[in-house]
Motif scaffolding. Sequence first.
Motif, PDB file in Angstrom:
ATOM      1  N   SER A 423       0.642  -1.018   0.378  1.00 17.35           N
ATOM      2  CA  SER A 423      -0.365   0.157  -0.432  1.00 17.35           C
ATOM      3  C   SER A 423       0.960   1.369  -0.115  1.00 17.35           C
ATOM      4  CB  SER A 423      -1.247   0.194   0.746  1.00 17.35           C
ATOM      5  OG  SER A 423       0.140   0.039   2.496  1.00 17.35           O
ATOM      6  N   ALA A 424       2.421   1.172   0.812  1.00 16.13           N
ATOM      7  CA  ALA A 424       3.002   2.329   0.595  1.00 16.13           C
ATOM      8  C   ALA A 424       3.208   3.037  -0.686  1.00 16.13           C
ATOM      9  CB  ALA A 424       4.150   1.807   1.772  1.00 16.13           C
ATOM     10  N   ILE A 425       3.439   1.848  -1.876  1.00 12.66           N
ATOM     11  CA  ILE A 425       4.126   1.811  -3.034  1.00 12.66           C
ATOM     12  C   ILE A 425       3.049   1.935  -4.200  1.00 12.66           C
ATOM     13  CG2 ILE A 425       4.700  -0.279  -3.441  1.00 12.66           C
ATOM     14  CD1 ILE A 425       7.063   0.424  -4.315  1.00 12.66           C
ATOM     15  N   LEU A 426       1.305   1.010  -3.829  1.00 11.23           N
ATOM     16  CA  LEU A 426       0.995   1.538  -4.842  1.00 11.23           C
ATOM     17  C   LEU A 426      -0.215   1.590  -4.530  1.00 11.23           C
ATOM     18  CD1 LEU A 426       0.507  -0.219  -7.545  1.00 11.23           C
ATOM     19  CD2 LEU A 426       0.106  -2.538  -6.647  1.00 11.23           C
ATOM     20  N   ASP A 427      -1.093   2.698  -5.333  1.00 15.74           N
ATOM     21  CA  ASP A 427      -2.054   3.025  -4.730  1.00 15.74           C
ATOM     22  C   ASP A 427      -3.234   2.430  -5.201  1.00 15.74           C
ATOM     23  OD1 ASP A 427      -2.705   4.507  -7.396  1.00 15.74           O
ATOM     24  OD2 ASP A 427      -2.495   6.357  -6.450  1.00 15.74           O
ATOM     25  N   SER A 428      -5.019   2.990  -4.815  1.00 16.68           N
ATOM     26  CA  SER A 428      -5.995   1.761  -5.205  1.00 16.68           C
ATOM     27  C   SER A 428      -6.296   2.230  -6.492  1.00 16.68           C
ATOM     28  CB  SER A 428      -7.239   2.857  -4.050  1.00 16.68           C
ATOM     29  OG  SER A 428      -7.777   3.920  -4.509  1.00 16.68           O
ATOM     30  N   GLU A 429      -5.752   3.266  -7.282  1.00 12.87           N
ATOM     31  CA  GLU A 429      -6.158   3.379  -8.946  1.00 12.87           C
ATOM     32  C   GLU A 429      -4.959   2.706  -8.904  1.00 12.87           C
ATOM     33  OE1 GLU A 429      -6.041   7.531  -9.470  1.00 12.87           O
ATOM     34  OE2 GLU A 429      -8.433   7.852  -8.476  1.00 12.87           O
ATOM     35  N   GLY A 430      -4.479   1.874  -8.770  1.00 12.68           N
ATOM     36  CA  GLY A 430      -2.973   1.419 -10.070  1.00 12.68           C
ATOM     37  C   GLY A 430      -1.672   2.154 -10.265  1.00 12.68           C
ATOM     38  N   TRP A 431      -1.560   2.872  -9.472  1.00  6.22           N
ATOM     39  CA  TRP A 431      -0.094   3.660  -9.108  1.00  6.22           C
ATOM     40  C   TRP A 431       0.961   3.843  -9.058  1.00  6.22           C
ATOM     41  CZ3 TRP A 431       0.466   6.950 -13.484  1.00  6.22           C
ATOM     42  CH2 TRP A 431      -0.686   7.390 -14.378  1.00  6.22           C
ATOM     43  N   LEU A 432       1.588   2.620  -9.252  1.00  6.95           N
ATOM     44  CA  LEU A 432       3.284   2.959  -8.379  1.00  6.95           C
ATOM     45  C   LEU A 432       4.048   3.636  -8.608  1.00  6.95           C
ATOM     46  CD1 LEU A 432       4.990  -0.805  -8.730  1.00  6.95           C
ATOM     47  CD2 LEU A 432       6.135   1.533  -9.029  1.00  6.95           C
ATOM     48  N   ARG A 433       4.459   4.020  -7.312  1.00  7.56           N
ATOM     49  CA  ARG A 433       5.170   4.881  -6.753  1.00  7.56           C
ATOM     50  C   ARG A 433       7.035   4.470  -6.967  1.00  7.56           C
ATOM     51  NH1 ARG A 433       1.210   5.194  -2.854  1.00  7.56           N
ATOM     52  NH2 ARG A 433      -0.398   7.228  -2.423  1.00  7.56           N
ATOM     53  N   THR A 434       7.715   4.863  -8.340  1.00  9.19           N
ATOM     54  CA  THR A 434       8.911   4.125  -8.492  1.00  9.19           C
ATOM     55  C   THR A 434      10.284   4.643  -7.154  1.00  9.19           C
ATOM     56  OG1 THR A 434       9.754   6.221  -9.952  1.00  9.19           O
ATOM     57  CG2 THR A 434       8.306   4.346 -10.581  1.00  9.19           C
ATOM     58  N   GLY A 435       9.797   5.858  -6.473  1.00  9.70           N
ATOM     59  CA  GLY A 435      11.077   6.035  -5.947  1.00  9.70           C
ATOM     60  C   GLY A 435      11.944   7.002  -6.759  1.00  9.70           C
ATOM     61  N   ASP A 436      12.007   7.980  -7.620  1.00 12.52           N
ATOM     62  CA  ASP A 436      12.937   7.654  -8.916  1.00 12.52           C
ATOM     63  C   ASP A 436      12.431   9.355  -9.270  1.00 12.52           C
ATOM     64  OD1 ASP A 436      14.489   5.671  -8.943  1.00 12.52           O
ATOM     65  OD2 ASP A 436      13.812   4.956 -10.338  1.00 12.52           O
ATOM     66  N   LEU A 437      14.197  10.408  -9.015  1.00 13.67           N
ATOM     67  CA  LEU A 437      13.194  11.845  -9.186  1.00 13.67           C
ATOM     68  C   LEU A 437      13.885  11.664 -10.874  1.00 13.67           C
ATOM     69  CD1 LEU A 437      12.983  14.574  -8.685  1.00 13.67           C
ATOM     70  CD2 LEU A 437      15.295  15.199  -7.990  1.00 13.67           C
ATOM     71  N   CYS A 438      12.317  11.842 -11.592  1.00 11.44           N
ATOM     72  CA  CYS A 438      12.648  11.614 -13.016  1.00 11.44           C
ATOM     73  C   CYS A 438      12.173  12.867 -13.492  1.00 11.44           C
ATOM     74  CB  CYS A 438      12.133  10.796 -13.103  1.00 11.44           C
ATOM     75  SG  CYS A 438      12.623   9.132 -12.766  1.00 11.44           S
ATOM     76  N   SER A 439      12.053  13.292 -15.164  1.00  7.00           N
ATOM     77  CA  SER A 439      11.443  14.312 -15.777  1.00  7.00           C
ATOM     78  C   SER A 439      11.253  13.868 -17.262  1.00  7.00           C
ATOM     79  CB  SER A 439      12.234  15.601 -15.917  1.00  7.00           C
ATOM     80  OG  SER A 439      13.616  15.595 -16.037  1.00  7.00           O
ATOM     81  N   PHE A 440       9.913  14.547 -18.038  1.00  3.80           N
ATOM     82  CA  PHE A 440       9.748  13.808 -19.199  1.00  3.80           C
ATOM     83  C   PHE A 440      10.504  15.118 -19.791  1.00  3.80           C
ATOM     84  CE2 PHE A 440       7.259  10.513 -17.872  1.00  3.80           C
ATOM     85  CZ  PHE A 440       7.164   9.579 -18.753  1.00  3.80           C
ATOM     86  N   ASP A 441      10.675  14.874 -21.179  1.00  2.00           N
ATOM     87  CA  ASP A 441      11.107  16.550 -22.253  1.00  2.00           C
ATOM     88  C   ASP A 441      10.220  16.543 -23.097  1.00  2.00           C
ATOM     89  OD1 ASP A 441      11.153  14.437 -24.132  1.00  2.00           O
ATOM     90  OD2 ASP A 441      13.639  15.013 -24.649  1.00  2.00           O
ATOM     91  N   LYS A 442       9.875  17.642 -23.798  1.00  2.00           N
ATOM     92  CA  LYS A 442       8.740  18.115 -25.143  1.00  2.00           C
ATOM     93  C   LYS A 442       8.954  16.537 -26.014  1.00  2.00           C
ATOM     94  CE  LYS A 442      11.479  20.684 -27.498  1.00  2.00           C
ATOM     95  NZ  LYS A 442      12.008  22.367 -28.204  1.00  2.00           N
ATOM     96  N   ASP A 443      10.260  16.086 -25.809  1.00  2.51           N
ATOM     97  CA  ASP A 443       8.948  14.981 -26.776  1.00  2.51           C
ATOM     98  C   ASP A 443       8.627  13.137 -26.303  1.00  2.51           C
ATOM     99  OD1 ASP A 443      10.505  16.568 -29.149  1.00  2.51           O
ATOM    100  OD2 ASP A 443      12.265  16.292 -28.857  1.00  2.51           O
TER     101      ASP A 443
END
Length: 559
Positions: A423-443
């Motif tokens: 429950s600490a890593i996986l929420d009720s909507e199926g989202w998994l928290r990776t614990g990694d700091l990341c970003s997406f670019d415009k592509d």
Amino acid sequence: MSPPPADVDVDPRSGYSTATGTYHSLRPPPPHAPPPPSHPLSFPDFAFSSFSTSLPTTRPALIDSATGDAVTFPAFLSRVRALAAALLLGVVSPGDVAFVLAPPGVHVPVLYYALMAVGAVVSPADPALTQGEISRLVEMSSPTVAFAVSDTAGKLPCDLRVVLLDAPDFLSCHGVGVGEAAVAVRQSDPAAILYSSGTTGRAKAVLLTHRNLIASAAMPVTASASAAAAAAAANVVILLAVPMFHIYGFMFCLRAAMAGQTLVVYTGTAARGRGRFDARAVLAAVARFRVTRVAMAPPSVLAIVRAAEEDGSVTAGTASLQAVNCGGASISPDLIRRFSRKFPGVSLSQGYGMTETTAGFCRAVGEEESGRTGSVGRLSWGAEAKIVDPTTGDALPPGVPGELWVRGPFVMKGYLGDKESTSAILDSEGWLRTGDLCSFDKDGFLYIVDRLKELIKCKGYQVAPAELEHLLQTHPDIVEAAVVPFPDDQAGELPLAFVVRRAGGNLNAEQIKEFVAKQVVHYKRIHHVCFVNTIPKNSGGKILRKELVKLALHRRSNL
């Protein structure tokens, strides 16, 4: 696994929806898409259904890199079916957990497929672990039987039934004429239990279903998802230079057979947990078996680059090599440039995933995407992601770093017997928290900064250890480096570097500090240096920072 809803406005370039704060995959669906989740199906049945009617009868499915022993595709199928039928004769029953403690070999993929075909749960572990560590994993997964070899059987609990893979009676199970096993398996049934690395906490038992494996294996790994591209992919010869018990190697075992690709299993001493990775042996195997693609971790990439820099002749005969898949840990831009100089024309393709996501859900495919230095690629088909502000919980747009959350049919069922951690890593909507700091670019390309829990908090600033490690490794007299936080009354934490010096070099701590200080802002400077012979890592190539933090505190009085 479906495209974004028609009513969701998605940027065709990045896959980002401003309305939902979600990034969607823009990959096309694979030619062999999985059926609906309600359809009864095991992973082996799905994999074998993807075989074309023109499956080659003489091309190898598996090759032992050391001996050259080969198993053709028809032989592979017959061995899996015969072993599956034999396993049901009192060895395992559907739902049983089978612990696997064995070095790499051509028999391992056969065992994985056969166990899952009869509804058993495969649970592979590192044969180099100590007896105490193995006992802990056995306690977590509660297997009814273990498959081992003579060298590893003694590490298993004495009350656990053991089948020796190198015994004559087991090898005879591969014989033809035993008959086929007929077991009804649902996609939601457990298929595998793998163990998280435990780099930021105690190792956990990750429970993966047949649906997880099907979804992950179905993700296209080529630049095109067309039938023509799939046919071309079938001519690939992969050298597996990562552990078969790790999720990275585990999925390569499964996916290669499914795609009709030849898998060369690296069985050198390092693969068996004995000694260092042998770069020359790997490059020799590439030449011998005309390998087109190699799967390895960043430390192995560094090893083959160094071998090529020291002796250019080691690359002779490797003209067949087209690509190297790199995963398990981050890789520095400098190493990528050095690789390109020594292996021109060979793409270095990075990916990103976790045991909890059934390996990679984000990867670079094709030469153009692999050319995005520093990126681990784009979301695979069926994947959704969010970049979340760790403080506010708000979803963030392209270009802004935050914690990566991911959702898709490849996300684990949970941690076995550990609802609190699940429950600490996986929420009720199926989202998994990776614990990694990341970003997406415009592509839509993903960039990994570092683990959130491993960021160094120096004078109110966040310092990523990986950034400093990549910088340190550009120094010609540094073989390896790792950076960890060191407590300080005024700054809170200061960066401390563990360094492996080049043999014969006389590099000192002050020179290292000065080297870094010239290239970074003041709060990223290295304040302490410890020289060591090796940097501890797990089987996937990730640095074991907890061990280094303990070592730093132990040496505190000398710093």
